[in-house]
Each structure stands twice: as structure tokens, then as C-alpha cells.
Design an enzyme around this catalytic site. Structure first.
Site, PDB file in Angstrom:
ATOM      1  N   CYS A 288      13.171  36.426  -0.385  1.00 62.14           N
ATOM      2  CA  CYS A 288      13.794  37.712  -0.056  1.00 62.14           C
ATOM      3  C   CYS A 288      13.761  38.046   1.430  1.00 62.14           C
ATOM      4  O   CYS A 288      14.792  38.060   2.081  1.00 62.14           O
ATOM      5  CB  CYS A 288      13.095  38.831  -0.833  1.00 62.14           C
ATOM      6  SG  CYS A 288      13.355  38.698  -2.593  1.00 62.14           S
TER       7      CYS A 288
HETATM    8  N1  LIG Z   1      11.791  36.018  -6.734  1.00 61.36           N
HETATM    9  C1  LIG Z   1      11.671  37.238  -6.281  1.00 61.36           C
HETATM   10  O1  LIG Z   1      10.576  37.684  -5.956  1.00 61.36           O
HETATM   11  C2  LIG Z   1      12.861  38.160  -6.177  1.00 61.36           C
HETATM   12  C3  LIG Z   1      12.625  39.524  -6.010  1.00 61.36           C
HETATM   13  C4  LIG Z   1      13.702  40.398  -5.932  1.00 61.36           C
HETATM   14  C5  LIG Z   1      14.991  39.885  -5.980  1.00 61.36           C
HETATM   15  N2  LIG Z   1      15.193  38.546  -6.110  1.00 61.36           N
HETATM   16  C6  LIG Z   1      16.579  38.084  -6.182  1.00 61.36           C
HETATM   17  O2  LIG Z   1      16.880  37.738  -7.521  1.00 61.36           O
HETATM   18  C7  LIG Z   1      17.801  36.647  -7.559  1.00 61.36           C
HETATM   19  C8  LIG Z   1      17.219  35.514  -8.396  1.00 61.36           C
HETATM   20  O3  LIG Z   1      16.039  35.059  -7.760  1.00 61.36           O
HETATM   21  P1  LIG Z   1      14.937  34.219  -8.528  1.00 61.36           P
HETATM   22  O4  LIG Z   1      13.732  34.268  -7.646  1.00 61.36           O
HETATM   23  O5  LIG Z   1      14.824  34.669  -9.957  1.00 61.36           O
HETATM   24  O6  LIG Z   1      15.607  32.790  -8.477  1.00 61.36           O
HETATM   25  P2  LIG Z   1      15.133  31.469  -9.314  1.00 61.36           P
HETATM   26  O7  LIG Z   1      15.609  30.326  -8.527  1.00 61.36           O
HETATM   27  O8  LIG Z   1      13.702  31.590  -9.668  1.00 61.36           O
HETATM   28  O9  LIG Z   1      15.955  31.589 -10.653  1.00 61.36           O
HETATM   29  C9  LIG Z   1      17.335  31.482 -10.712  1.00 61.36           C
HETATM   30  C10 LIG Z   1      17.729  30.869 -12.044  1.00 61.36           C
HETATM   31  O10 LIG Z   1      19.148  30.866 -12.103  1.00 61.36           O
HETATM   32  C11 LIG Z   1      19.541  29.634 -12.672  1.00 61.36           C
HETATM   33  N3  LIG Z   1      20.928  29.405 -12.288  1.00 61.36           N
HETATM   34  C12 LIG Z   1      21.415  28.902 -11.133  1.00 61.36           C
HETATM   35  N4  LIG Z   1      22.765  28.875 -11.189  1.00 61.36           N
HETATM   36  C13 LIG Z   1      23.124  29.369 -12.376  1.00 61.36           C
HETATM   37  C14 LIG Z   1      24.357  29.617 -13.018  1.00 61.36           C
HETATM   38  N5  LIG Z   1      25.513  29.352 -12.428  1.00 61.36           N
HETATM   39  N6  LIG Z   1      24.349  30.124 -14.262  1.00 61.36           N
HETATM   40  C15 LIG Z   1      23.183  30.387 -14.881  1.00 61.36           C
HETATM   41  N7  LIG Z   1      21.963  30.189 -14.335  1.00 61.36           N
HETATM   42  C16 LIG Z   1      21.953  29.711 -13.094  1.00 61.36           C
HETATM   43  C17 LIG Z   1      18.556  28.626 -12.153  1.00 61.36           C
HETATM   44  O11 LIG Z   1      18.513  27.478 -12.961  1.00 61.36           O
HETATM   45  C18 LIG Z   1      17.265  29.436 -12.226  1.00 61.36           C
HETATM   46  O12 LIG Z   1      16.632  29.311 -13.474  1.00 61.36           O
HETATM   47  C19 LIG Z   1      18.047  36.266  -6.094  1.00 61.36           C
HETATM   48  O13 LIG Z   1      19.189  36.937  -5.646  1.00 61.36           O
HETATM   49  C20 LIG Z   1      16.838  36.821  -5.382  1.00 61.36           C
HETATM   50  O14 LIG Z   1      17.114  37.139  -4.038  1.00 61.36           O
HETATM   51  C21 LIG Z   1      14.155  37.679  -6.237  1.00 61.36           C
END
Ligand SMILES: NC(=O)c1ccc[n+]([C@@H]2O[C@H](COP(=O)([O-])OP(=O)(O)OC[C@H]3O[C@@H](n4cnc5c(N)ncnc54)[C@H](O)[C@@H]3O)[C@@H](O)[C@H]2O)c1
Length: 449
Positions: A288
Site C-alpha cells: 500500500c
Molecule cells: N494487503 C493489504 O494489507 C491491503 C490493505 C488495504 C488494501 N489493499 C488493496 O487490496 C487489493 C488486493 O490486495 P491483496 O493484498 O489482497 O492482494 P493479494 O495479492 O494478496 O491477493 C489478490 C488475489 O487476487 C487474485 N487475482 C489476481 N488476478 C485475478 C483475477 N483476474 N480474477 C480473480 N482473482 C485474481 C490473486 O490470485 C490473489 O489471490 C489491492 O488493491 C491492495 O492495494 C491491500
């Protein structure tokens, strides 16, 4: 007149459809979908299911879908037994078959939003996710986007893709942005008790999104538009990014002046109003803070605005791994050693304490710089089984008197709990502490950043 009548009929229809969806969302009979079962999506799916709602998780990863269906948790904040219980009760199921989006009454999209090599937003995951569910959307469905992104994404990027098969946001279905605020490893605030911001394309979209999230979260905060919701998330992360950069700058000037910046922050935070503590460190990490601010900088250029605070904060924070290496060189020189040929033990490679996530971790850049300088680098991290920096594997070592004693310097990059810091202090020759973890330990061998 006819136009007004049609418009009224239309709005009435829309209201009724909205009401019925809202009723189903509130009474728990709606089937909920989550696209992307990662750090954000899986905890969200678990929270939905804990409220008794039926949840369908959709991911491109066969492995993740199989893990979820077997009740195996790959996210540290989710206990395998909790997941297994929900799967056992038939409340959570995962699939890679996106045609099953047709079963859902509401879907939250939680896919990655990284930057590309040019530090520009990479919206391809969001676009792919929207494309995969678009053919299967039923009328009256609610879709929310949770991925962090620039203001305008929901309506400019996601909405046209979801509408590509004929349904229109407003008359046919609902679309909202609701930023995820999860803080992995935070035991006090998790998905359920962190207030959820929602902003819909229309007021009815917002209302549906409020009903959706109120079904399983403690508190929901509606805002006037998708762009406001998108900007709210960016404000939160930019606020952190800029304040951390400020502390990194003050750290460097304080060090020159012989002042302990950590003591200064602790003293300043006794002020009961108008001050919030931020701390310097080895550089930003995670999915982030190092990334999201640049989503705004990129979009701002379209409006002839250069977000100088963000650029400056980015520049200051990105320089920190180099500063850490410089400080290490100085510390080693004072022990009559050069960095080349020295053995350096990096303690903690996850991007923050008590988690296993190494995305964008400053430990990667620091290790890469050390390897480039011909140092012999090893690491210890109880949460991270393997680690590579710049395409090179870094060997993991156990933490004991022998491995600590064999290192010319130990660099504490991440201050995990449950580490025997007393042993680290006793057995190490030289410690560069980038987190003020060793504040209780005196002696020349501890060099505070
Ligand atoms: N991790 C954090 O602490 C956090 C906190 C707040 C916001 N975010 C935001 O949330 C969003 C997701 O982050 P995350 O940390 O969960 O990511 P992550 O990489 O842990 O998870 C993403 C998931 O999406 C899947 N994926 C990728 N492409 C896909 C598609 N086309 N269709 C379906 N699934 C798909 C991946 O296989 C994975 O399981 C990002 O925008 C991030 O900036 C993350």
C-alpha cells in the site's frame, strides 16, 4: 410529459429492485461473491460467512481455491480451524469458474493494483476481474470494487467493462467503491471492526452497498461518490507516506546533530493534542504505502497538477535502504572492517513486524545493495521461509549464538515479536538497529539508525 412519466416508472422500478436486493442483503439470504482471495479477499469472505451468509470466492489461482475448499488458510490472520468450520458448514466455497458469478447477488472485487516498471498504475488485474464476471452478472446485482486505486477508476475503467454485455449501472445493477483498510497483523482492528467507507455511482448504489456491508461489518460510512471513496483511501495512505518521509528526513538531520530522533518522537507524543507519532525506518514496504500515492500522482497529471509532496516523500523514502547501507559501512569501518567480504545477518525480511508478507519490503533492496557490494548476506525471519533479492537467493539461518557470532554485523530491518533480542545483543559483534528495537540495550555495539 411522457418522458417524465417514463422516468418516474423507471425510477420506481429501480427503487423496488434496490429494495428487494437490500432486503436480501440485510436478511442474509443473498449469495455473496468475492473476486480475489488474497490478504484482503479471504478475510472479507470469512467475515461474510461468519455472519451466516453463503459466500462464493473466485480466484484465478487453482491452488488458492483448492486450499480454501480444503479449509487450509494461507493468510496468517485467518485461523485454519475457522476457515475449515465455515467450509464444513457450506458457507464458503472457492472456485476458478467465473461463470458461477451468476449465482451471486453481490460481488466484491479484491484483486491486486500494483505499479508497473514506470511506476504507473497497473489496472490489468482489475480489468481482467471485471471482464471475467461481466458476462454472468444478473440484474439487480451489486458489484463493489475494494482494490486501492486512483479517483475515477470505478466509473472510468470498471463500469464500462461490467456494462459490456448490456446491463447498465443504475437501471439494471449497482456499482460502488469501498476501499479495503485491512492492516495485516493488527490484533485490535480487523476487517469486522474497521469502519467501511462506501461510495456508489448513484445514491441507490450507495444504499445497496451500505446494506451489503452492514450485513457483516460493525460500521459503514457512506460518502457522496465513488471518487470520494477512492480519494479517501489514497488520503489515508498518502498521509502515512508523507509523515514517514518527514521522519526519515528528520532522522538524518538529527543523526548529524547527535540527537536521538526516537527519543524526540517519544517526547513529542506526550502532547495530548495536535501531534501523531510516526517513526523513521529502513524504507517503506508492503502493498500500500509505497505504491498507492503514485496512483494519485499519475492521475493528477491528467489535471495539470504535480503532486510534489508525494514525489518528494517517495524520493525520501526510496533513499532509505541506501542510507541504511551507508550507515552500515560507517559502523563496519569503525570496527576496521569493510562491507566487501563482511558477513551481514539481516533480521526480519517481512515488510513489517509479525507478518509473513515480503512485498516491496525494504529488506529486499538492502540485501540487493549489500550483495552488490560483495557482502556475504544471510537472513533470519521466523515468518519467511525463503527470500531472494535481485534474483539471488539469500540463505536463511537459525537464530543462535553461533549464527549471530559468525556475522560481522546484524541489521535489524523488521522488529518481529517473539525474537530473543537479549540473545541478539549478547551474541552479536555489531548491531545496526533500524527500528529502535534495542532501545533497552546499551553499549557501543548497538548503532541506532
Ligand atoms: N494487503 C493489504 O494489507 C491491503 C490493505 C488495504 C488494501 N489493499 C488493496 O487490496 C487489493 C488486493 O490486495 P491483496 O493484498 O489482497 O492482494 P493479494 O495479492 O494478496 O491477493 C489478490 C488475489 O487476487 C487474485 N487475482 C489476481 N488476478 C485475478 C483475477 N483476474 N480474477 C480473480 N482473482 C485474481 C490473486 O490470485 C490473489 O489471490 C489491492 O488493491 C491492495 O492495494 C491491500
Amino acid at each position: 410529459m411522457l418522458g417524465v412519466l417514463l422516468c418516474n416508472v423507471h425510477r420506481q422500478d429501480w427503487g423496488t429492485l434496490g429494495m428487494s436486493l437490500e432486503q436480501r442483503l440485510r436478511d442474509g439470504s443473498a449469495v455473496l461473491g468475492v473476486v480475489g482471495l488474497g490478504y484482503v479477499g479471504l478475510p472479507l469472505a470469512v467475515e461474510m460467512a461468519k455472519s451466516g451468509r453463503k459466500v462464493l470466492g473466485m480466484d484465478v489461482s487453482d491452488e488458492k481455491a483448492a486450499d480454501v475448499n480444503a479449509g487450509r488458510s494461507y493468510i496468517p490472520d485467518i485461523l485454519a480451524e475457522d476457515l475449515a468450520e465455515l467450509v464444513g458448514k457450506g458457507l464458503i466455497e472457492a472456485t476458478t469458474d467465473f461463470s458461477r458469478a451468476a449465482e451471486c447477488d453481490a460481488i466484491a472485487i479484491c484483486v491486486p493494483t500494483p505499479l508497473n516498471k514506470m511506476k504507473e498504475p497497473d489496472t490489468t488485474y482489475m480489468e481482467a476481474a471485471a471482464r471475467s464476471i461481466a458476462p454472468y452478472l444478473k440484474r439487480d446485482i451489486l458489484v463493489t470494487l475494494e482494490s486501492t486505486t486512483y479517483p475515477g477508476t470505478t466509473e472510468e475503467v470498471v463500469q464500462p467493462l461490467l456494462e459490456a454485455h448490456g446491463l447498465r449501472v443504475g437501471p439494471d445493477f449497482h456499482l460502488a467503491f469501498s476501499p479495503e483498510r485491512v492492516d495485516p497483523g493488527n490484533t485490535q482492528f480487523q476487517t469486522k471492526n474497521t469502519p467501511k467507507i462506501v461510495g456508489g455511482v448513484t445514491p441507490e448504489c450507495t444504499s445497496a452497498a451500505v446494506a451489503f456491508y452492514e450485513g457483516f461489518l460493525d460500521s459503514v460510512v457512506p460518502v457522496s461518490s465513488t471518487r470520494t471513496a477512492e480519494m479517501t483511501k489514497l488520503l489515508e495512505n498518502i498521509f502515512r507516506c508523507v509523515n514517514i518521509a518527514l521522519m526519515n528526513e528528520l532522522l538524518q538531520v538529527s543523526e548529524r546533530m547527535g540527537i536521538n530522533i526516537w527519543e524526540v518522537v517519544d517526547a513529542a507524543k506526550t502532547k495530548p493534542f495536535g501531534f501523531m507519532p510516526f517513526y523513521p525506518g529502513p524504507g517503506l514496504g508492503g502493498h500500500c504505502i509505497p505504491i498507492d500515492p503514485f496512483y494519485l500522482s499519475w492521475k493528477a497529471r491528467e489535471f495539470d497538477v504535480h503532486t510534489e509532496f508525494i514525489e518528494l516523500a517517495g524520493k525520501t523514502n526510496e533513499a532509505m535502504p541506501y542510507y541504511v547501507v551507508q550507515r552500515l559501512m560507517r559502523a563496519l569501518s569503525s570496527h576496521r572492517k569493510s562491507l566487501a567480504g563482511s558477513r551481514v545477518l539481516i533480521m526480519g525480511v517481512a515488510y513489517k513486524a509479525n507478518i509473513d508478507d515480503i512485498r516491496e519490503s525494504p529488506a529486499i533492496k538492502i540485501s540487493q545493495l549489500l550483495l552488490d557490494a560483495d557482502a556475504d548476506v544471510v537472513y533470519h525471519d521466523p515468518h519467511v521461509k525463503s527470500f531472494e533479492a535481485g534474483g539471488r537467493d539469500v540463505a536463511s539461518v537459525a537464530l543462535n549464538a553461533e549464527t549471530l557470532g559468525a556475522a560481522d554485523a546484524v541489521v535489524i530491518v523488521t522488529d518481529h515479536r517473539n525474537v530473543d533480542y537479549d540473545l541478539v545483543w549478547r551474541a552479536s559483534k555489531l548491531i545496526l538497529d533500524t527500528r529502535n528495537t534495542m532501545r533497552e540495550f546499551d553499549g557501543d555495539k548497538v548503532v541506532r539508525l
